[in-house]
Write a protein that holds these residues in place. Structure first.
Motif, PDB file in Angstrom:
ATOM      1  N   UNK A 281     -26.221  87.483 108.138  1.00 16.44           N
ATOM      2  CA  UNK A 281     -26.504  87.715 109.554  1.00 16.44           C
ATOM      3  C   UNK A 281     -25.225  87.545 110.339  1.00 16.44           C
ATOM      4  N   UNK A 282     -25.093  88.335 111.385  1.00 18.51           N
ATOM      5  CA  UNK A 282     -23.857  88.334 112.146  1.00 18.51           C
ATOM      6  C   UNK A 282     -23.765  87.171 113.125  1.00 18.51           C
ATOM      7  N   UNK A 283     -24.892  86.555 113.442  1.00 20.01           N
ATOM      8  CA  UNK A 283     -24.899  85.539 114.497  1.00 20.01           C
ATOM      9  C   UNK A 283     -25.762  84.346 114.112  1.00 20.01           C
ATOM     10  N   UNK A 284     -25.382  83.592 113.095  1.00 28.28           N
ATOM     11  CA  UNK A 284     -26.213  82.445 112.689  1.00 28.28           C
ATOM     12  C   UNK A 284     -26.336  81.385 113.770  1.00 28.28           C
ATOM     13  N   UNK A 285     -25.272  81.182 114.554  1.00 31.71           N
ATOM     14  CA  UNK A 285     -25.373  80.204 115.628  1.00 31.71           C
ATOM     15  C   UNK A 285     -26.393  80.612 116.684  1.00 31.71           C
ATOM     16  N   UNK A 286     -26.414  81.899 117.015  1.00 33.09           N
ATOM     17  CA  UNK A 286     -27.391  82.417 117.979  1.00 33.09           C
ATOM     18  C   UNK A 286     -28.813  82.306 117.422  1.00 33.09           C
ATOM     19  N   UNK A 287     -28.997  82.634 116.142  1.00 34.88           N
ATOM     20  CA  UNK A 287     -30.330  82.530 115.539  1.00 34.88           C
ATOM     21  C   UNK A 287     -30.785  81.068 115.486  1.00 34.88           C
ATOM     22  N   UNK A 288     -29.854  80.167 115.192  1.00 32.89           N
ATOM     23  CA  UNK A 288     -30.225  78.761 115.211  1.00 32.89           C
ATOM     24  C   UNK A 288     -30.656  78.310 116.595  1.00 32.89           C
ATOM     25  N   UNK A 289     -30.000  78.846 117.611  1.00 34.06           N
ATOM     26  CA  UNK A 289     -30.388  78.506 118.980  1.00 34.06           C
ATOM     27  C   UNK A 289     -31.785  79.042 119.291  1.00 34.06           C
ATOM     28  N   UNK A 290     -32.085  80.293 118.889  1.00 39.09           N
ATOM     29  CA  UNK A 290     -33.414  80.857 119.138  1.00 39.09           C
ATOM     30  C   UNK A 290     -34.496  80.029 118.457  1.00 39.09           C
ATOM     31  N   UNK A 291     -34.189  79.492 117.281  1.00 37.90           N
ATOM     32  CA  UNK A 291     -35.191  78.711 116.556  1.00 37.90           C
ATOM     33  C   UNK A 291     -35.425  77.351 117.213  1.00 37.90           C
ATOM     34  N   UNK A 292     -34.345  76.758 117.707  1.00 33.07           N
ATOM     35  CA  UNK A 292     -34.462  75.414 118.284  1.00 33.07           C
ATOM     36  C   UNK A 292     -34.978  75.433 119.717  1.00 33.07           C
ATOM     37  N   UNK A 293     -34.618  76.470 120.476  1.00 36.06           N
ATOM     38  CA  UNK A 293     -35.004  76.529 121.892  1.00 36.06           C
ATOM     39  C   UNK A 293     -36.381  77.173 122.008  1.00 36.06           C
ATOM     40  N   UNK A 294     -37.416  76.385 122.080  1.00 29.39           N
ATOM     41  CA  UNK A 294     -38.769  76.930 122.129  1.00 29.39           C
ATOM     42  C   UNK A 294     -39.112  77.494 123.509  1.00 29.39           C
ATOM     43  N   UNK A 295     -38.384  77.112 124.562  1.00 26.35           N
ATOM     44  CA  UNK A 295     -38.629  77.653 125.892  1.00 26.35           C
ATOM     45  C   UNK A 295     -37.290  77.923 126.575  1.00 26.35           C
ATOM     46  N   UNK A 296     -37.270  78.942 127.435  1.00 26.52           N
ATOM     47  CA  UNK A 296     -36.107  79.333 128.231  1.00 26.52           C
ATOM     48  C   UNK A 296     -34.834  79.416 127.382  1.00 26.52           C
ATOM     49  N   UNK A 297     -34.853  80.188 126.277  1.00 26.20           N
ATOM     50  CA  UNK A 297     -33.680  80.240 125.393  1.00 26.20           C
ATOM     51  C   UNK A 297     -32.434  80.801 126.072  1.00 26.20           C
ATOM     52  N   UNK A 364     -16.380  81.965 122.371  1.00 24.35           N
ATOM     53  CA  UNK A 364     -17.834  81.851 122.272  1.00 24.35           C
ATOM     54  C   UNK A 364     -18.323  82.421 120.945  1.00 24.35           C
ATOM     55  N   UNK A 365     -17.774  83.553 120.536  1.00 24.59           N
ATOM     56  CA  UNK A 365     -18.164  84.172 119.274  1.00 24.59           C
ATOM     57  C   UNK A 365     -17.900  83.240 118.097  1.00 24.59           C
ATOM     58  N   UNK A 366     -16.738  82.607 118.102  1.00 26.84           N
ATOM     59  CA  UNK A 366     -16.344  81.777 116.965  1.00 26.84           C
ATOM     60  C   UNK A 366     -17.109  80.455 116.945  1.00 26.84           C
ATOM     61  N   UNK A 367     -17.240  79.820 118.098  1.00 32.59           N
ATOM     62  CA  UNK A 367     -17.809  78.471 118.134  1.00 32.59           C
ATOM     63  C   UNK A 367     -19.334  78.445 118.240  1.00 32.59           C
ATOM     64  N   UNK A 368     -19.919  79.415 118.954  1.00 29.75           N
ATOM     65  CA  UNK A 368     -21.351  79.365 119.212  1.00 29.75           C
ATOM     66  C   UNK A 368     -22.130  80.452 118.491  1.00 29.75           C
ATOM     67  N   UNK A 369     -21.676  81.708 118.601  1.00 33.02           N
ATOM     68  CA  UNK A 369     -22.432  82.799 117.991  1.00 33.02           C
ATOM     69  C   UNK A 369     -22.452  82.648 116.474  1.00 33.02           C
ATOM     70  N   UNK A 370     -21.301  82.315 115.896  1.00 33.61           N
ATOM     71  CA  UNK A 370     -21.225  82.079 114.457  1.00 33.61           C
ATOM     72  C   UNK A 370     -21.307  80.577 114.181  1.00 33.61           C
ATOM     73  N   UNK A 371     -20.310  79.830 114.613  1.00 32.44           N
ATOM     74  CA  UNK A 371     -20.349  78.380 114.460  1.00 32.44           C
ATOM     75  C   UNK A 371     -19.794  77.911 113.132  1.00 32.44           C
ATOM     76  N   UNK A 372     -19.416  76.638 113.094  1.00 30.05           N
ATOM     77  CA  UNK A 372     -18.857  76.040 111.882  1.00 30.05           C
ATOM     78  C   UNK A 372     -19.700  74.871 111.394  1.00 30.05           C
TER      79      UNK A 372
END
Length: 828
Positions: A281-297, A364-372
């Motif tokens: 997936x191109x954006x694991x950090x973004x997907x992790x955020x969608x999974x954790x943020x149950x409201x107002x993502x 943002x792409x490196x630290x949040x969208x993808x993440x380490x």
């Protein structure tokens, strides 16, 4: 059903109730690996169906490791690692993130005390295929089902279609029957398989036969209420009506190997690659955020972005966050998307927080969208003994492995830093590239080391491979060093090995094997070029003796023996060679010169020369008496010790017309820099080399050797006008027919100078020669230079220099002659 009809069916996922599975049938939950919407839907379906057992796509060898997923010290992303026992390099990973449907299913089963198993073709079979040493479940097929559905729906981006059809719709609200979305997706995949068959992956038929066999066994053991979580592509095959005999026939005769399995930490960045499940997936950090943020993502995402940019000194106000959320929502409405996705969020961040610039977006792409993010595995997970020893040392030395690249500065005078250095060097001997040496920024002293550390999940495989050498890092590194020393066939190989072994602090028995092999290769190698190439590495290694406390006596004996043989054989090797060979010999002269300086400084050369040759048992030949100093050199040429013998060699090289010009020029310069040649003698040799009788190409090569290559070489011409005038006179006197031939050589030589040096040389040449050569007159000084040495100005910098060196200050009275008032006291 056509593919377009299948797409329309799939787009209704999450829109409302649908035909549930018939009672008695297994619950086939087809998912996209690492999809947060799929994970959320799986969780809802399991809560609704309450299955009697859960089967998850994965290697059956790892069934015993499933309970570890409930350990509170287990922190995803993690991966199952399966490797062949006899060949650990043949391995496969099954990565899982917190938002992976497989991980969610495993955790649900463990929390509800429901049996959970893996179902797939055993990795023992996949790893046994020589042509595919890293067979992974669901390597990306020739036909990408998500991509086909997206394209049929009119999307040019599979990620965006999946977000609209699954991730965002399931985030808005669950359907009446949580199993309905899976039924719709299964129907869409069935239509695709009717059109595309196996999708270009005939091997999937074998895997799906193994899955069906595991499903039958689970239904026999736990009843019909079994839930299956697998890739949506496999759902039609699992629902197909086949016989046990037919499935077993597909598996008959498949080779297998013995395997070992464990959990290892994984990273979000590795999830972004098409590895493991093949659903990169191109954006694991973004997907992790969608999974954790149950409201107002979206609002929470913009808050994260603002926090990151503020940490990096980008000004972002609360009003910017509000405006970015509003803009992202407006873009989603204009583009016909159910809610704002990553594309809309990115565009809004660029416009509002980045003011149209892509520079903040890269952060943002490196630290949040993808993440380490780096996962964590409990100590109770199985591991090879070598991995356990490495983990123990990492904790003891407070050298925690992290996914981000970081620089490490070590002071080898400190016990902890010295131990860290030894560990990193031992790992490099084992081929485990956790750290790479770097050029030090603060000091050139041998007591400092600089490293760049970067832990990657694949290093766990390297540790498993290295486990065949021993159960601890030290024993494994020693055993591998001994093996490489015995197997080495050239002097260069064993020299490079010795250079790596000494800083690793290996025990004496391992070093003795390496030193013995080094001595044997050195004694048998008669090529002076090979000897000259090997000497610098040995000399560098000797420096570790002082700061690390390593016994380098044997190495010093070998190095001195090589140096003595080089002194005998190098002058003949520098005669009668072509230009390329001359450049190679010039490089070797530089390397040997630096090496001998290190040897002499380390005391290795004490007693060498003057008849005190090296021990022949270490490859050294008895040194001839240093009475063979060239007759054309000054009578007081240094002849004591190794440095004196080398100075004699340089004199031979500088004086012989048969030696290549670039080597003669370099030898002359080295003698001048070391004080073994007077300025008048250097000027005489330059005058001979640049005489009208010398071929222009040879003269240009001599100039390149004399004033080219080394740092600061151009300053010699700046400060010594006699040499500059000789070069200028020779250059202006070159015949036009020869000028174009020597121009590339001269351009290569002078292009290496700093711009300031080139500018000063130009000013000196434009002004023309001054009477007295280097002794300029006061009425015609060169730019930036006085008429002579000003001792008073030189004394002014001494206190600052002593302060920088930590030497304190001292007072000294300088008598300059004349009346007492000319005496002055300076602080030094």
């Amino acid at each position: 059903m056509t593919a377009r009809e299948a797409t329309a069916r799939a787009r209704r996922v999450g829109a409302g109730p649908d035909r549930p599975a018939a009672s008695g049938d297994p619950f086939l939950l087809g998912v996209r690996h690492h999809g947060p919407g799929s994970a959320r839907a799986v969780l809802a379906a399991l809560d609704h169906a309450r299955p009697s057992a859960v089967l998850v796509e994965g290697p059956p060898e790892a069934d015993a490791l499933l309970p570890l997923a409930a350990d509170e010290r287990m922190r995803p992303p993690v991966a199952l690692l399966v490797h062949a026992v006899d060949d650990p390099g043949r391995a496969a990973f099954w990565p899982m993130a917190a938002f992976s449907p497989e991980w969610v299913a495993i955790r649900w089963a463990l929390e509800h005390r429901v049996p959970v198993r893996f179902m797939d073709l055993p990795a023992a079979h996949g790893l046994a295929v020589p042509e595919q040493p890293e067979v992974r479940p669901e390597d990306a097929p020739a036909v990408d089902p998500i991509g086909v559905l997206a394209a049929t729906a009119g999307y040019d981006d599979a990620e965006r279609w999946w977000e609209d059809a699954v991730e965002h719709r399931t985030a808005d609200g669950a359907p009446a029957d949580p199993r309905a979305p899976f039924a719709a997706l299964a129907e869409a995949m069935g239509a695709l398989r009717e059109v595309h068959g196996d999708g270009g992956r005939p091997r999937d038929a074998v895997r799906e036969a193994a899955m069906r066999l595991r499903l039958r066994a689970a239904r026999k053991e736990f009843g019909d209420g079994v839930a299956v979580v697998c890739g949506a592509w496999h759902v039609p095959a699992l629902g197909a009506r086949t016989t046990i005999a037919a499935d077993k026939a597909l598996l008959k005769g498949i080779p297998k190997v013995r395997t070992e399995t464990t959990w290892v930490p994984w990273t979000h960045r590795r999830l972004a690659r098409h590895s493991g499940y093949g659903a990169g997936i191109e954006s694991p950090g973004w997907y992790g955020h969608l999974f954790d943020a149950r409201d107002r993502p979206l609002e929470r995402w913009m808050t994260k972005v603002a926090g990151l940019l503020r940490e990096e000194d980008h000004f972002v106000s609360s009003a910017d966050v509000i405006e970015a959320v509003r803009l992202a929502g407006t873009l989603a409405a204009m583009r016909g998307r159910p809610v704002a996705g990553l594309a809309e969020a990115t565009d809004a961040v660029r416009a509002v927080m980045g003011e149209g610039s892509d520079v903040p977006l890269a952060l943002v792409q490196d630290r949040l969208v993808v993440g380490e993010t780096l996962g964590k595995v409990p100590d109770s997970a199985p591991a090879v003994p070598l991995q356990r020893d490495l983990t123990r040392q990492q904790r003891t030395l407070r050298l925690r492995p992290v996914a981000e690249r970081r620089d490490l500065e070590l002071d080898l005078r400190k016990e902890t830093d010295a131990a860290r250095s030894r560990l990193l060097h031992r790992l490099r001997l084992l081929g485990i590239g956790w750290g790479e040496p770097m050029a030090g920024r603060g000091s050139t002293g041998t007591f400092r080391e600089s490293w760049r550390l970067h832990w990657r999940p694949e290093l766990f495989v390297r540790v498993a491979e290295a486990g065949v050498w021993g159960t601890t890092v030290l024993t494994a590194a020693s055993a591998r060093a001994e093996s490489e020393a015995v197997a080495a066939t050239t002097l260069a190989e064993v020299t490079a090995l010795a250079e790596r072994c000494l800083p690793a602090g290996l025990p004496a028995d391992a070093l003795s094997v390496v030193m013995s092999a080094l001595a044997d290769r050195a004694a048998l190698d008669a090529d002076v070029g090979h000897l000259a190439d090997a000497l610098p590495a040995l000399a560098r290694s000797l420096r570790y003796g002082d700061v690390r406390g390593t016994d380098t006596a044997a190495l010093a004996a070998v190095a001195v023996g090589l140096a003595e043989r080089i002194c005998v054989g190098l002058p003949p090797a520098c005669t009668g060679i072509d230009p390329d060979g001359a450049q190679e010999q010039r490089r070797r002269v530089d390397g040997v010169h630096s090496a001998i300086a290190l040897l002499a400084g380390a005391g290795a050369g004490a007693g060498a020369g003057a008849g005190a040759g090296a021990d022949p048992s270490y490859g050294g030949a008895p040194a001839p008496a240093p009475t063979d100093a060239p007759a054309d050199g000054p009578a007081d040429a240094p002849a004591d010790g190794l440095r004196g013998r080398w100075a004699g060699v340089l004199r031979k090289l500088a004086a012989r017309d048969t030696v290549a010009g670039v080597v003669r020029g370099r030898a002359t310069r080295l003698l001048l820099d070391d004080g073994h040649l007077s300025e008048d003698e250097a000027a005489r040799l330059m005058g001979l080399a640049l005489s009208r009788g010398a071929p222009p190409a040879d003269a240009a090569a001599w100039i390149e050797g004399f004033v080219g290559g080394a740092a600061g070489s151009g300053m010699l011409l700046v400060h010594d006008e006699r040499l500059l005038r000789l070069v200028d006179d020779w250059l202006t006197g070159i015949p036009p027919a020869s000028f174009t031939a020597v121009l590339p050589l001269l351009r290569r030589t002078f292009s290496t100078y700093d711009p300031g040096v080139r500018r000063t040389l130009g000013e000196l040449v434009r002004r023309g020669p001054q009477p007295g050569g280097a002794h300029r007159t006061a009425d015609a000084p060169a730019a930036g230079f006085g008429p002579g040495f000003d001792e008073r100005r030189a004394d002014a910098v001494v206190p600052v220099l002593r302060l920088l060196l930590g030497l304190g200050t001292e007072q000294r009275t300088i008598t300059t002659g004349g009346p007492p008032e000319n005496e002055r006291t300076v602080n030094r």
